[in-house]
Write a protein that holds these residues in place. Structure first.
Motif, PDB file in Angstrom:
ATOM      1  N   ALA A 195       0.834  -1.204   0.000  1.00  0.00           N
ATOM      2  CA  ALA A 195       0.000   0.000   0.000  1.00  0.00           C
ATOM      3  C   ALA A 195       0.865   1.249   0.000  1.00  0.00           C
ATOM      4  O   ALA A 195       1.809   1.357   0.784  1.00  0.00           O
ATOM      5  CB  ALA A 195      -0.916   0.000   1.221  1.00  0.00           C
ATOM      6  N   PRO A 196       0.570   2.203  -0.863  1.00  0.00           N
ATOM      7  CA  PRO A 196       1.292   3.481  -0.824  1.00  0.00           C
ATOM      8  C   PRO A 196       0.733   4.382   0.269  1.00  0.00           C
ATOM      9  O   PRO A 196      -0.146   3.978   1.046  1.00  0.00           O
ATOM     10  CB  PRO A 196       1.038   4.058  -2.214  1.00  0.00           C
ATOM     11  CG  PRO A 196      -0.306   3.508  -2.588  1.00  0.00           C
ATOM     12  CD  PRO A 196      -0.394   2.141  -1.964  1.00  0.00           C
ATOM     13  N   ASN A 197       1.232   5.592   0.322  1.00  0.00           N
ATOM     14  CA  ASN A 197       0.693   6.578   1.257  1.00  0.00           C
ATOM     15  C   ASN A 197      -0.777   6.832   0.930  1.00  0.00           C
ATOM     16  O   ASN A 197      -1.146   6.915  -0.237  1.00  0.00           O
ATOM     17  CB  ASN A 197       1.503   7.875   1.148  1.00  0.00           C
ATOM     18  CG  ASN A 197       1.167   8.849   2.263  1.00  0.00           C
ATOM     19  OD1 ASN A 197       0.054   9.363   2.331  1.00  0.00           O
ATOM     20  ND2 ASN A 197       2.132   9.119   3.121  1.00  0.00           N
ATOM     21  N   PRO A 198      -1.644   6.950   1.945  1.00  0.00           N
ATOM     22  CA  PRO A 198      -3.077   7.171   1.658  1.00  0.00           C
ATOM     23  C   PRO A 198      -3.335   8.380   0.770  1.00  0.00           C
ATOM     24  O   PRO A 198      -4.270   8.367  -0.037  1.00  0.00           O
ATOM     25  CB  PRO A 198      -3.688   7.351   3.056  1.00  0.00           C
ATOM     26  CG  PRO A 198      -2.759   6.636   3.979  1.00  0.00           C
ATOM     27  CD  PRO A 198      -1.396   6.804   3.389  1.00  0.00           C
ATOM     28  N   GLN A 199      -2.528   9.417   0.901  1.00  0.00           N
ATOM     29  CA  GLN A 199      -2.720  10.604   0.076  1.00  0.00           C
ATOM     30  C   GLN A 199      -2.203  10.409  -1.346  1.00  0.00           C
ATOM     31  O   GLN A 199      -2.427  11.267  -2.201  1.00  0.00           O
ATOM     32  CB  GLN A 199      -2.010  11.798   0.711  1.00  0.00           C
ATOM     33  CG  GLN A 199      -2.509  12.142   2.104  1.00  0.00           C
ATOM     34  CD  GLN A 199      -1.722  13.281   2.730  1.00  0.00           C
ATOM     35  OE1 GLN A 199      -0.721  13.730   2.178  1.00  0.00           O
ATOM     36  NE2 GLN A 199      -2.172  13.751   3.880  1.00  0.00           N
ATOM     37  N   ASP A 200      -1.508   9.304  -1.592  1.00  0.00           N
ATOM     38  CA  ASP A 200      -0.870   9.059  -2.881  1.00  0.00           C
ATOM     39  C   ASP A 200      -1.647   8.067  -3.743  1.00  0.00           C
ATOM     40  O   ASP A 200      -1.202   7.710  -4.820  1.00  0.00           O
ATOM     41  CB  ASP A 200       0.554   8.541  -2.642  1.00  0.00           C
ATOM     42  CG  ASP A 200       1.396   8.555  -3.905  1.00  0.00           C
ATOM     43  OD1 ASP A 200       1.162   9.438  -4.750  1.00  0.00           O
ATOM     44  OD2 ASP A 200       2.274   7.689  -4.045  1.00  0.00           O
ATOM     45  N   PHE A 217       1.555   1.991  21.407  1.00  0.00           N
ATOM     46  CA  PHE A 217       1.540   2.808  20.186  1.00  0.00           C
ATOM     47  C   PHE A 217       0.122   2.908  19.646  1.00  0.00           C
ATOM     48  O   PHE A 217      -0.608   1.909  19.559  1.00  0.00           O
ATOM     49  CB  PHE A 217       2.466   2.189  19.138  1.00  0.00           C
ATOM     50  CG  PHE A 217       2.649   3.037  17.910  1.00  0.00           C
ATOM     51  CD1 PHE A 217       3.559   4.070  17.906  1.00  0.00           C
ATOM     52  CD2 PHE A 217       1.901   2.795  16.765  1.00  0.00           C
ATOM     53  CE1 PHE A 217       3.748   4.850  16.774  1.00  0.00           C
ATOM     54  CE2 PHE A 217       2.069   3.572  15.634  1.00  0.00           C
ATOM     55  CZ  PHE A 217       3.002   4.611  15.642  1.00  0.00           C
ATOM     56  N   ASP A 218      -0.290   4.116  19.287  1.00  0.00           N
ATOM     57  CA  ASP A 218      -1.647   4.379  18.830  1.00  0.00           C
ATOM     58  C   ASP A 218      -1.715   4.265  17.311  1.00  0.00           C
ATOM     59  O   ASP A 218      -1.029   4.992  16.589  1.00  0.00           O
ATOM     60  CB  ASP A 218      -2.083   5.778  19.276  1.00  0.00           C
ATOM     61  CG  ASP A 218      -3.560   6.013  19.007  1.00  0.00           C
ATOM     62  OD1 ASP A 218      -4.273   5.054  18.645  1.00  0.00           O
ATOM     63  OD2 ASP A 218      -4.010   7.175  19.165  1.00  0.00           O
ATOM     64  N   PHE A 219      -2.528   3.338  16.821  1.00  0.00           N
ATOM     65  CA  PHE A 219      -2.706   3.135  15.379  1.00  0.00           C
ATOM     66  C   PHE A 219      -3.981   3.795  14.855  1.00  0.00           C
ATOM     67  O   PHE A 219      -4.432   3.481  13.756  1.00  0.00           O
ATOM     68  CB  PHE A 219      -2.757   1.639  15.057  1.00  0.00           C
ATOM     69  CG  PHE A 219      -1.436   0.941  15.179  1.00  0.00           C
ATOM     70  CD1 PHE A 219      -0.537   0.939  14.133  1.00  0.00           C
ATOM     71  CD2 PHE A 219      -1.095   0.290  16.355  1.00  0.00           C
ATOM     72  CE1 PHE A 219       0.689   0.299  14.247  1.00  0.00           C
ATOM     73  CE2 PHE A 219       0.126  -0.358  16.475  1.00  0.00           C
ATOM     74  CZ  PHE A 219       1.020  -0.352  15.427  1.00  0.00           C
ATOM     75  N   ASP A 220      -4.547   4.710  15.615  1.00  0.00           N
ATOM     76  CA  ASP A 220      -5.798   5.329  15.175  1.00  0.00           C
ATOM     77  C   ASP A 220      -5.628   6.168  13.914  1.00  0.00           C
ATOM     78  O   ASP A 220      -6.605   6.428  13.201  1.00  0.00           O
ATOM     79  CB  ASP A 220      -6.364   6.204  16.295  1.00  0.00           C
ATOM     80  CG  ASP A 220      -6.940   5.369  17.438  1.00  0.00           C
ATOM     81  OD1 ASP A 220      -7.234   4.185  17.199  1.00  0.00           O
ATOM     82  OD2 ASP A 220      -7.079   5.904  18.560  1.00  0.00           O
ATOM     83  N   LEU A 268      -4.400   5.250  11.266  1.00  0.00           N
ATOM     84  CA  LEU A 268      -4.667   4.410  10.100  1.00  0.00           C
ATOM     85  C   LEU A 268      -6.141   4.061   9.945  1.00  0.00           C
ATOM     86  O   LEU A 268      -6.536   3.514   8.923  1.00  0.00           O
ATOM     87  CB  LEU A 268      -3.861   3.111  10.195  1.00  0.00           C
ATOM     88  CG  LEU A 268      -2.347   3.232  10.026  1.00  0.00           C
ATOM     89  CD1 LEU A 268      -1.676   1.893  10.273  1.00  0.00           C
ATOM     90  CD2 LEU A 268      -2.003   3.742   8.633  1.00  0.00           C
ATOM     91  N   ARG A 269      -6.945   4.368  10.959  1.00  0.00           N
ATOM     92  CA  ARG A 269      -8.353   4.013  10.891  1.00  0.00           C
ATOM     93  C   ARG A 269      -9.056   4.859   9.829  1.00  0.00           C
ATOM     94  O   ARG A 269      -9.127   6.081   9.913  1.00  0.00           O
ATOM     95  CB  ARG A 269      -9.012   4.243  12.252  1.00  0.00           C
ATOM     96  CG  ARG A 269     -10.414   3.621  12.365  1.00  0.00           C
ATOM     97  CD  ARG A 269     -11.012   3.908  13.732  1.00  0.00           C
ATOM     98  NE  ARG A 269     -10.117   3.413  14.779  1.00  0.00           N
ATOM     99  CZ  ARG A 269     -10.115   2.139  15.203  1.00  0.00           C
ATOM    100  NH1 ARG A 269     -10.954   1.264  14.658  1.00  0.00           N
ATOM    101  NH2 ARG A 269      -9.293   1.756  16.159  1.00  0.00           N
ATOM    102  N   GLY A 270      -9.563   4.199   8.808  1.00  0.00           N
ATOM    103  CA  GLY A 270     -10.263   4.889   7.726  1.00  0.00           C
ATOM    104  C   GLY A 270      -9.345   5.614   6.757  1.00  0.00           C
ATOM    105  O   GLY A 270      -9.829   6.367   5.915  1.00  0.00           O
ATOM    106  N   ALA A 271      -8.021   5.384   6.860  1.00  0.00           N
ATOM    107  CA  ALA A 271      -7.104   6.108   5.982  1.00  0.00           C
ATOM    108  C   ALA A 271      -7.215   5.646   4.533  1.00  0.00           C
ATOM    109  O   ALA A 271      -6.976   6.424   3.611  1.00  0.00           O
ATOM    110  CB  ALA A 271      -5.670   5.947   6.477  1.00  0.00           C
TER     111      ALA A 271
END
Length: 408
Positions: A9-14, A362-365, A367-370
């Motif tokens: 997976a690439p960056n969500p914005q990418d 560590f907070d992975f929030d 990535l939620r819905g990213a």
């Protein structure tokens, strides 16, 4: 098969969401169209590049093109001017390539800008090697050269061996002009400054957030465009090709290329720190392609030098050159076995080490819905809350009971 393909997976914005979910047949057709258009463009690009490169030798051009012969007879002062401008014209004309090839690459259905950069880099590198290097090398009599190659493709090595020694100065000029042109555009940043000035007076700018937004392609300086890695890296491929071939033929070539590499290292170190953003990150896809193409350039250069030595009847040097070519081929085969696969995917041992070193809390929030598509991120339609509305109705009824006049 081909029902689903899993990639890193690439960056969500990418992510290019408009290409997600395309069928395998659609992607294969797009890849075929992209390859066909690239091949057609490569053939068409030979005409202007060979013409511009042939201007470096005015005598040869006058023999092939009649109207230029008449022009040079009328204005003999144009001959030295055009001979000096020939490398500059090649560099300027090649600046149109990235935009054209990027539009062609979009037919392949890439799912991120990193994929676009990797594919664009391969195409630009092929153009730099084929057009800017080989076509320019034989452009003194390109029509006769093409006819000879079509009759016997093994004549290519002999043609290059005859033409390359006379083209050393021309290619050193191309390297210097490319470096100075890139340096000038990067340091002065004429286009970004002009766009920022237009953006200051055009578009919404009431708040700082609105000032940083792009408006109809106009970018403020606070929101710079990402660095064009494919365009710059393809220029480096040309530099390496010139270095590999002419390091033996012309001893000045390593000094010129060393100066250009040192200048660009200082220039882009400054630009990466103070100007360009850190995104997008392709995950090293472009770098892996760069290494593979550079190894191929090493072998192509060695074959060319081998042909030059054979043409010069260097009987003593040829046997000493053969082991070098064998070592290059063996190293190329060896490094393609597992090295690129390890570089493409992070080994499980390194993944485990990274997971163990991470803080347990560590907070992975983030990535939620990213990785939800933009349509799925749309805000829900506002509806009245039943519990709140019932409370309001009860309060209104109590008010009516306390003041009977309101009910009238």
């Amino acid at each position: 098969p081909f029902a689903m393909q899993i990639e890193d997976a690439p960056n969500p914005q990418d992510v290019f969401w408009f290409n997600i979910g395309r069928t395998h047949k659609d992607l294969q057709v797009g890849l075929l169209v992209s390859c066909g258009l690239t091949l057609a463009l490569c053939l068409l690009w030979t005409i202007p590049i060979s013409f511009f490169a042939s201007l470096s030798n005015a005598a040869a051009v006058r023999e092939d093109i009649g109207w230029l012969d008449k022009l040079f007879d009328k204005y003999p002062g144009m001959i030295p001017v055009l001979e000096q401008l020939a490398p500059f014209l090649v560099v300027v004309f090649n600046t149109f390539l990235p935009n054209i090839l990027e539009a062609i690459t979009m037919f392949e259905g890439p799912y991120s800008s990193g994929r676009v950069a990797a594919s664009l880099f391969v195409k630009l590198s092929a153009f730099m090697i084929i057009q800017t290097f080989f076509v320019s090398a034989i452009s003194g009599s390109v029509i006769e050269a093409i006819s000879e190659i079509l009759d016997d493709w093994t004549r290519l090595v002999d043609l290059l061996a005859n033409a390359l020694p006379a083209q050393a100065t021309y290619f050193m000029q191309i390297v210097l002009i490319s470096t100075t042109t890139i340096g000038g555009w990067e340091l002065f940043r004429i286009v970004p400054v002009v766009m920022a000035l237009l953006r200051r007076y055009v578009g919404p700018s009431l708040t700082d957030k609105e000032k940083d937004k792009i408006y109809f392609g106009l970018r403020p300086l606070s929101n710079p465009k990402e660095f064009e890695h494919a365009d710059y890296s393809s220029q480096l491929i040309l530099f390496y090709m010139v270095l590999f071939v002419f390091a033996i033929i012309s001893p000045m070539t390593p000094l010129i290329t060393a100066f250009c590499f040192a200048f660009q290292a200082c220039l882009f170190r400054h630009q990466f720190i103070f100007v360009y953003p850190k995104y997008p990150d392709s995950g090293g896809k472009l770098w892996a392609n760069f290494i593979q193409i550079m190894l191929s350039c090493m072998f192509i250069a060695q074959v060319t030098i081998f042909g030059l030595l054979g043409l010069k009847k260097a009987v003593k040097q040829l046997p000493l050159y053969i082991p070098l070519m064998c070592i290059t081929v063996l190293f190329n085969l060896y490094i393609r076995q597992t090295h690129f696969r390890v570089a493409k995917y992070l080994p499980a041992r390194d993944c485990l080490k990274a997971d163990l070193d991470r803080d347990p809390d560590f907070d992975f929030d983030f990535l939620r819905g990213a990785y939800l598509q933009p349509q799925l991120k749309a805000e829900r339609e506002l509806r009245p809350n039943s519990s709140i509305s019932s409370i309001l109705v009860d309060e209104q009824q109590e008010t009516f009971e306390m003041d009977p006049s309101l009910s009238k």
